[in-house]
Design an enzyme around this catalytic site. Structure first.
Site, mmCIF file in Angstrom:
data_model
loop_
_atom_site.group_PDB
_atom_site.id
_atom_site.type_symbol
_atom_site.label_atom_id
_atom_site.label_comp_id
_atom_site.label_asym_id
_atom_site.label_seq_id
_atom_site.Cartn_x
_atom_site.Cartn_y
_atom_site.Cartn_z
ATOM 1 N N SER A 182 -32.585 81.818 25.601
ATOM 2 C CA SER A 182 -33.658 82.644 25.044
ATOM 3 C C SER A 182 -34.713 81.873 24.262
ATOM 4 C CB SER A 182 -33.058 83.742 24.171
ATOM 5 O OG SER A 182 -32.209 83.172 23.199
ATOM 6 N N HIS A 210 -31.511 87.940 29.235
ATOM 7 C CA HIS A 210 -32.936 87.708 29.505
ATOM 8 C C HIS A 210 -33.219 87.547 31.000
ATOM 9 C CE1 HIS A 210 -34.663 87.321 25.449
ATOM 10 N NE2 HIS A 210 -33.476 86.858 25.107
ATOM 11 N N LYS A 241 -33.437 94.941 26.572
ATOM 12 C CA LYS A 241 -34.570 94.030 26.793
ATOM 13 C C LYS A 241 -35.420 94.584 27.931
ATOM 14 C CE LYS A 241 -32.618 90.329 24.221
ATOM 15 N NZ LYS A 241 -31.425 89.505 24.115
HETATM 16 C C1 LIG Z 1 -30.430 89.556 23.058
HETATM 17 C C2 LIG Z 1 -29.166 88.980 23.517
HETATM 18 C C3 LIG Z 1 -27.963 89.643 23.279
HETATM 19 C C4 LIG Z 1 -27.886 90.880 22.437
HETATM 20 O O1 LIG Z 1 -28.267 92.024 23.145
HETATM 21 P P1 LIG Z 1 -28.489 93.379 22.327
HETATM 22 O O2 LIG Z 1 -28.447 94.428 23.362
HETATM 23 O O3 LIG Z 1 -29.796 93.257 21.636
HETATM 24 O O4 LIG Z 1 -27.367 93.484 21.354
HETATM 25 C C5 LIG Z 1 -26.811 89.094 23.793
HETATM 26 N N1 LIG Z 1 -26.832 87.950 24.494
HETATM 27 C C6 LIG Z 1 -27.970 87.283 24.740
HETATM 28 C C7 LIG Z 1 -27.938 86.032 25.547
HETATM 29 C C8 LIG Z 1 -29.182 87.775 24.251
HETATM 30 O O5 LIG Z 1 -30.314 87.103 24.484
#
Ligand SMILES: *Cc1c(COP(=O)(O)O)cnc(C)c1O
Length: 395
Positions: A182, A210, A241
């Site tokens: 990310s 992502h 996301k």
């Molecule tokens: C954003 C993210 C999460 C968390 O997801 P949420 O639904 O916001 O709790 C988990 N793993 C990765 C790799 C992320 O980028």
């Protein structure tokens, strides 16, 4: 009486001095390309709203209708009285979308890692994990009590070395990697990792937070991108996301999901996701299955913005995804740069990222591109970035 919490003040002061105390901005409007942030209308390059679904009329309508039919809260955990028909429908749809046998919908992507890892490995087992994996993976590994063996970021030779040094001593083994990382926007060499794991009898798990809605055919994710469907064991994902809503998903073989459903503590001990969120997620899957247009637009916008930034002379790292790091190096430079972007007319909302989220000396501004940005929005962003970049002597 001594102050019981004076140590907290000292710690907070220290963060402040190091430029590491996070200022939390407050959003005053719905998520979109333009948002009200701390009272100012700015062009938004910060959210993970890749496809512009967070404020999409179809998702909002689905949520409203679900509230009318189901009310607002389930008032139970999934395993007692909280599993709604909607949850099962979403799980079936997500499994079909990803081309796997079954899926489990949980409260968040963060929860999904806590839910999925401990049932798969425990004491006497080993986890192989990329050095730059997400915090929720790191915590999920700790909760499992398995031995954690870290390999260097996306380094296949190091990964094999760590496996050879450890695999023999442990009963079961699990390899976990982020799909898209990310902070840099690079992607894991999933095909090669899969080969290695097949040779060493290791369960494979990827966190594609992502990558969903971004990579693969119509946004089916990184496993689809590498054509590994059927070979890869477990996909962790988020509905928060690209899907624009809330929640996490664990997808894979039916026997594995059945087991996780019996054992996952966030599933057993924390209440179910609301009907409104679940229905909005279903509408998001509908949209993604109906058309690949939003995914195409996301990539078109990504290419346009990256070419513009490179043309202006910015270092935008090694990203191969819509995540666009603007490399600045020094943490306080990144902070000042972000503030100048925000204070410009029009203001640009793009957050600085420094240590410990990224290594010392690798501070950056992270730009998130969305299908919701218009060509004019991207031009405005490029123009303000160039102006501020020149002010700071970065370009
Ligand atoms: C954003 C993210 C999460 C968390 O997801 P949420 O639904 O916001 O709790 C988990 N793993 C990765 C790799 C992320 O980028």
């Amino acid at each position: 009486m001594p102050d019981k919490f004076s140590w907290i003040k000292d710690e907070l002061d220290l963060l402040q001095q190091q430029g590491l105390r996070t200022t939390i901005r407050t959003i005053g409007s719905a998520c979109g390309p333009w948002m009200v942030v701390d009272g100012k209308k700015v062009l938004n390059f910060c959210t993970n709203n890749y496809l512009g679904l967070a404020n999409h009329p179809r998702l909002k309508q689905a949520a409203r209708a679900a509230i009318e039919e189901w009310g607002v809260g389930p008032a139970a955990v999934r395993s007692i009285a909280g599993t709604l028909e909607l949850h099962r429908r979403l799980e079936e749809r997500l499994a079909r979308f990803k081309g796997v046998e079954d899926a489990l919908y949980v409260q968040s992507g963060f929860c999904a890692n806590q839910a999925a890892i401990p049932p798969m490995v425990g004491k006497g087992d080993v986890i192989f994990t990329d050095r730059l994996n997400h915090a929720s993976i790191i915590d999920g590994c700790r909760l499992s009590s398995a031995k954690v063996a870290v390999y260097e970021h996306c380094d296949l030779a190091d990964c094999e070395r760590v496996i050879r040094e450890n695999r023999g001593e442990y009963r079961r083994a699990l390899l976990i990697t982020d799909g898209v990382f990310s902070m840099d926007g690079d992607i894991a060499p999933l095909d090669r990792l899969c080969d290695i794991c097949e040779r060493h009898d290791i369960i494979t798990m990827v966190d594609d937070a992502h990558g969903e809605g971004v990579l693969g055919e119509g946004g089916r994710g990184i496993v689809d991108h590498f054509n590994l469907s059927g070979r890869f064991d477990l996909e962790i994902g988020t509905l928060s996301k690209a899907f624009g809503v809330m929640g996490g998903v664990i997808a894979g073989r039916k026997v594995v999901i059945d087991w996780i459903r019996q054992k996952a503590r966030p599933f057993l001990f924390s209440s179910a996701v609301t009907a409104a969120d679940t229905a909005a997620c279903l509408a998001a899957v509908d949209l993604l299955e109906e058309s690949t247009e939003l995914v195409r637009k996301l990539w078109e916008n990504t290419r346009y913005f990256k070419e513009g930034m490179q043309g202006a002379g910015f270092d935008i790292g090694a990203s191969v995804t819509p995540i666009t790091p603007v490399m600045l190096g020094d943490a306080s430079l990144a902070q000042q740069f972000s503030k100048s972007l925000f204070d410009s007319e029009p203001g640009i909302f793009a957050m600085p990222i420094g240590f410990p989220t990224v290594p010392q000396g690798k501070a950056r501004i992270r730009v998130m591109i969305s299908a919701a940005h218009s060509r004019q929005d991207l031009d405005t962003g490029l123009e303000v970035f160039a102006r501020v970049g020149k002010e700071f002597g970065v370009i």
